[in-house]
Design a protein around this motif. Structure first.
Motif, mmCIF file in Angstrom:
data_model
loop_
_atom_site.group_PDB
_atom_site.id
_atom_site.type_symbol
_atom_site.label_atom_id
_atom_site.label_comp_id
_atom_site.label_asym_id
_atom_site.label_seq_id
_atom_site.Cartn_x
_atom_site.Cartn_y
_atom_site.Cartn_z
ATOM 1 N N GLY A 25 27.566 -49.166 9.238
ATOM 2 C CA GLY A 25 27.010 -49.728 8.632
ATOM 3 C C GLY A 25 26.753 -51.181 8.731
ATOM 4 N N ASP A 26 27.746 -51.304 9.855
ATOM 5 C CA ASP A 26 27.248 -53.331 9.599
ATOM 6 C C ASP A 26 26.519 -53.487 10.774
ATOM 7 N N PRO A 27 25.518 -54.440 9.873
ATOM 8 C CA PRO A 27 24.378 -55.179 10.519
ATOM 9 C C PRO A 27 25.077 -55.863 11.911
ATOM 10 N N ARG A 28 26.681 -55.933 12.369
ATOM 11 C CA ARG A 28 26.831 -57.543 12.984
ATOM 12 C C ARG A 28 26.943 -56.427 14.537
ATOM 13 N N PHE A 29 26.866 -54.826 14.500
ATOM 14 C CA PHE A 29 26.738 -53.821 15.652
ATOM 15 C C PHE A 29 24.799 -54.113 15.820
ATOM 16 N N SER A 30 24.159 -54.264 17.099
ATOM 17 C CA SER A 30 22.992 -53.931 17.109
ATOM 18 C C SER A 30 23.180 -52.799 18.136
ATOM 19 N N THR A 31 21.924 -52.010 17.578
ATOM 20 C CA THR A 31 21.231 -51.019 18.708
ATOM 21 C C THR A 31 20.336 -51.448 20.220
ATOM 22 N N ALA A 32 20.270 -52.382 20.343
ATOM 23 C CA ALA A 32 19.177 -52.913 21.523
ATOM 24 C C ALA A 32 19.565 -53.152 22.315
ATOM 25 N N GLU A 33 19.450 -52.513 22.998
ATOM 26 C CA GLU A 33 20.588 -52.313 24.474
ATOM 27 C C GLU A 33 19.732 -53.725 25.409
ATOM 28 N N TRP A 34 19.581 -54.972 24.924
ATOM 29 C CA TRP A 34 19.599 -55.972 25.737
ATOM 30 C C TRP A 34 20.847 -56.944 25.229
ATOM 31 N N ARG A 35 20.690 -56.448 23.908
ATOM 32 C CA ARG A 35 21.628 -57.626 23.681
ATOM 33 C C ARG A 35 23.914 -56.761 23.958
ATOM 34 N N GLY A 36 23.560 -55.800 25.142
ATOM 35 C CA GLY A 36 24.449 -55.368 25.978
ATOM 36 C C GLY A 36 25.228 -56.720 26.586
ATOM 37 N N SER A 37 26.023 -56.466 26.796
ATOM 38 C CA SER A 37 26.993 -56.986 28.202
ATOM 39 C C SER A 37 26.434 -56.949 29.829
ATOM 40 N N PRO A 38 26.995 -58.172 30.466
ATOM 41 C CA PRO A 38 25.735 -58.063 31.115
ATOM 42 C C PRO A 38 26.125 -57.460 32.514
ATOM 43 N N GLU A 39 27.476 -56.435 32.083
ATOM 44 C CA GLU A 39 27.919 -55.352 32.933
ATOM 45 C C GLU A 39 27.377 -54.237 33.190
ATOM 46 N N PHE A 40 26.612 -54.091 31.465
ATOM 47 C CA PHE A 40 26.145 -52.554 31.063
ATOM 48 C C PHE A 40 24.789 -53.160 31.111
ATOM 49 N N GLN A 41 24.316 -54.234 31.487
ATOM 50 C CA GLN A 41 22.674 -54.369 32.006
ATOM 51 C C GLN A 41 22.503 -54.597 33.834
ATOM 52 N N ALA A 42 23.933 -54.469 33.944
ATOM 53 C CA ALA A 42 23.425 -54.089 35.645
ATOM 54 C C ALA A 42 24.330 -52.717 35.923
ATOM 55 N N SER A 43 24.470 -51.867 35.237
ATOM 56 C CA SER A 43 24.853 -50.395 35.486
ATOM 57 C C SER A 43 23.784 -49.696 35.766
ATOM 58 N N GLY A 44 22.536 -49.989 34.717
ATOM 59 C CA GLY A 44 21.384 -49.013 35.356
ATOM 60 C C GLY A 44 21.363 -47.641 33.888
ATOM 61 N N LEU A 45 21.687 -47.602 33.147
ATOM 62 C CA LEU A 45 22.169 -47.645 31.763
ATOM 63 C C LEU A 45 21.112 -47.145 30.990
ATOM 64 N N SER A 46 20.681 -48.471 30.779
ATOM 65 C CA SER A 46 19.148 -48.595 29.938
ATOM 66 C C SER A 46 18.703 -47.735 30.089
ATOM 67 N N VAL A 47 18.405 -46.801 29.253
ATOM 68 C CA VAL A 47 16.921 -45.859 29.937
ATOM 69 C C VAL A 47 15.791 -46.932 29.458
ATOM 70 N N SER A 48 15.878 -47.588 28.391
ATOM 71 C CA SER A 48 14.697 -48.434 27.565
ATOM 72 C C SER A 48 14.119 -49.809 28.338
ATOM 73 N N ALA A 49 14.627 -50.626 28.974
ATOM 74 C CA ALA A 49 14.569 -51.645 30.190
ATOM 75 C C ALA A 49 13.421 -51.938 30.569
ATOM 76 N N GLY A 50 12.862 -53.175 29.696
ATOM 77 C CA GLY A 50 11.125 -53.357 30.959
ATOM 78 C C GLY A 50 9.899 -52.688 30.296
ATOM 79 N N THR A 51 10.403 -51.464 29.303
ATOM 80 C CA THR A 51 9.075 -50.273 28.877
ATOM 81 C C THR A 51 9.371 -50.678 27.369
ATOM 82 N N VAL A 52 8.677 -49.904 27.235
ATOM 83 C CA VAL A 52 7.951 -48.973 25.806
ATOM 84 C C VAL A 52 8.503 -49.191 24.552
ATOM 85 N N LEU A 53 9.708 -48.352 25.399
ATOM 86 C CA LEU A 53 11.024 -47.602 24.812
ATOM 87 C C LEU A 53 11.750 -48.217 23.830
#
Ligand code: HEM
Length: 441
Positions: A96-124
């Motif tokens: 319920g806290d708006p300070r917690f985002s669901t947008a994957e681009w807000r993830g940490s550098p480790e997350f971005q580098a991990s390949g765990l994002s399924v939406s990055a760079g696509t319309v998803l």
């Protein structure tokens, strides 16, 4: 070492060559990351997301809820520091806290580098689960009127026809595999019929959806192909329905988008695509989980056989509490450092809100590991909470009530065809999913 961990390790070896010894520390339950930084003093007596964990996730989650409710964890794929939250109150606070985002681009550098994002760079990345307000509000509004309980009530006839047709050749005493022959077929047929799919596409897309939402690293190489096919089909469907509107959800979204005039073509495509992704796999898993939960509680199965109407009252809600397919919501990413209990979650560090644990929190639910279809009281989180709560909730409930009532009503002697210990979970950390459920009708 667990299969996911081994695969994660293999992946890391492939990209960077990380020493296995660093991961052995995990096996001992010692939370020291591969760089050697001490992350927490909590010694965990099990390995999260290992085969042992999947044999009995609830014992491990009970332990975490009790001993380390905001738990620091390094995800083996990509070695990403993250958090596992298990108490009901904390889950509600975070969702319920708006300070917690669901947008994957807000993830940490480790997350971005991990390949765990399924939406990055696509319309998803434009699908509503990953949008923050005000964009989320704007796009969700276009779909909301199609999902009110009243609108969804018009799905009844389709659901009835599809369920009847799926089991038309079934007879008492036969053996059937419930996941492939039943649970996987009905939601994909219902959702695709409502969206206006062609028949041949719906079977192929169901397999692609399974792949896309899988968190099993063994599936990772096949995910991009599945993602491309789903995106291409979603776009094709929007173009088709724009040219030839019908009495279906896609046409309704197009109308709302055109009337509101404020959502982009990408946002509209993404809205149709997320219906395919979010509606099909979850409901399939839920139907399976529900039948298995009833097998595990024969008294409750008898209640349904005697009075299928119990499902529409409290029954489906309790089954969603007991084992929602969503074991963890999609990641939450704090947009600033946020303290939860005695831990500070740094901006960008992914948080797993473990619905599976919160829904069995004894502080909120009496005797939480017992299935009680007459249970009332606190609201479960099986369909989420906060602005991202399940948009398809009314549909999920109606499909589940009607399908389970028909199945148990027609085959009141329904039972498991194999020993209980042979029913295997699909070892995916975010989902409660079973690979197969052989039954005797
Ligand atoms: C039993 C079946 C289902 C379960 C357990 C389920 C569960 C959930 C949960 C827990 C969320 C919240 C995720 C979060 O917090 O980020 C969610 C979101 C969503 N669900 Fe469902 N769902 C089911 C069926 C459906 C169906 C049938 C549809 C549509 C046809 C659907 C469409 C969606 C959409 C679009 C969202 C995203 C909402 C947003 O971000 O605003 N779901 N679902």
């Amino acid at each position: 070492m667990g299969r996911d961990l081994r695969q994660g390790l293999r992946q890391r070896r492939a990209v960077g060559g990380v020493l296995a010894a660093n991961f052995e520390m995990y096996d001992a339950g010692d939370l020291i990351n591969v760089k050697g930084n001490r992350m927490s003093n909590t010694v965990v007596p099990f390995e999260l997301f290992s085969p042992d964990y999947f044999r009995d996730p609830y014992s491990a989650l009970d332990w975490l809820r009790e001993n380390s409710p905001v738990h620091r964890y390094v995800f083996p794929v990509g070695n990403v520091p993250m958090w596992v939250v298990t108490r009901y109150d904390d889950a509600v606070t975070i969702l319920g806290d708006p300070r917690f985002s669901t947008a994957e681009w807000r993830g940490s550098p480790e997350f971005q580098a991990s390949g765990l994002s399924v939406s990055a760079g696509t319309v998803l990345s434009q699908t509503i689960p990953g949008l923050d307000p005000p964009q989320h509000t704007k796009v969700r509004r276009c779909a909301m009127s199609a999902f009110t309980p009243r609108s969804v009530d018009r799905w009844r006839e389709d659901i009835r026809t599809i369920v009847d047709d799926t089991i038309k050749d079934w007879a008492p005493g036969q053996e059937r595999e419930l996941v492939a022959e039943f649970a996987a077929l009905i939601p994909s047929r219902v959702v695709s019929t409502r969206l206006g799919f062609t028949l041949e596409r719906r079977e192929q897309l169901a397999g692609d959806v399974d792949l896309l939402i899988s968190t099993d690293p063994a599936d990772f190489p096949r995910i991009p192909g599945a993602r491309e096919r789903i995106i291409a089909y979603g776009r094709e469907l929007v173009a088709l329905k724009r040219a030839e509107p019908g009495d279906d959800l896609t046409s309704a979204f197009i109308r709302a988008a055109d009337e509101e005039g404020r959502i982009t073509q990408d946002e509209l495509d993404a809205l149709v695509i997320i219906m395919i992704i979010a509606g099909v796999g979850t409901t399939k898993m839920f139907l399976t989980n529900a039948v298995l939960a009833l097998f595990d509680h024969p008294g409750q199965l008898k209640l349904v056989a005697d009075d299928p109407g119990i499902l529409a009252g409290t029954g489906v809600e309790e089954l969603l509490r007991y084992e929602s397919p969503v074991a963890s919501t999609p990641w939450r990413f704090p947009t600033e450092d946020i303290r939860i209990r005695d831990q500070v979650i740094a901006a960008g560090e992914p948080v797993m809100v473990m619905v599976a644990a919160a829904n069995r929190d004894p502080a909120v639910f009496d005797d939480p590991h017992r299935l009680d279809l007459t249970r009332t009281g606190a609201r479960h989180l099986g369909l989420g909470h906060g602005i991202h709560n399940c948009l398809g909730a009314a549909a999920a409930r109606l499909i589940s009530e009607m399908t389970l009532a028909t199945l148990v009503g027609r085959f009141p002697g329904l039972r498991l065809a194999i020993p209980r210990e042979e029913v295997r979970r699909h070892e995916v950390w975010a989902l409660n999913d079973y690979r197969a459920l052989p039954v005797i009708l």
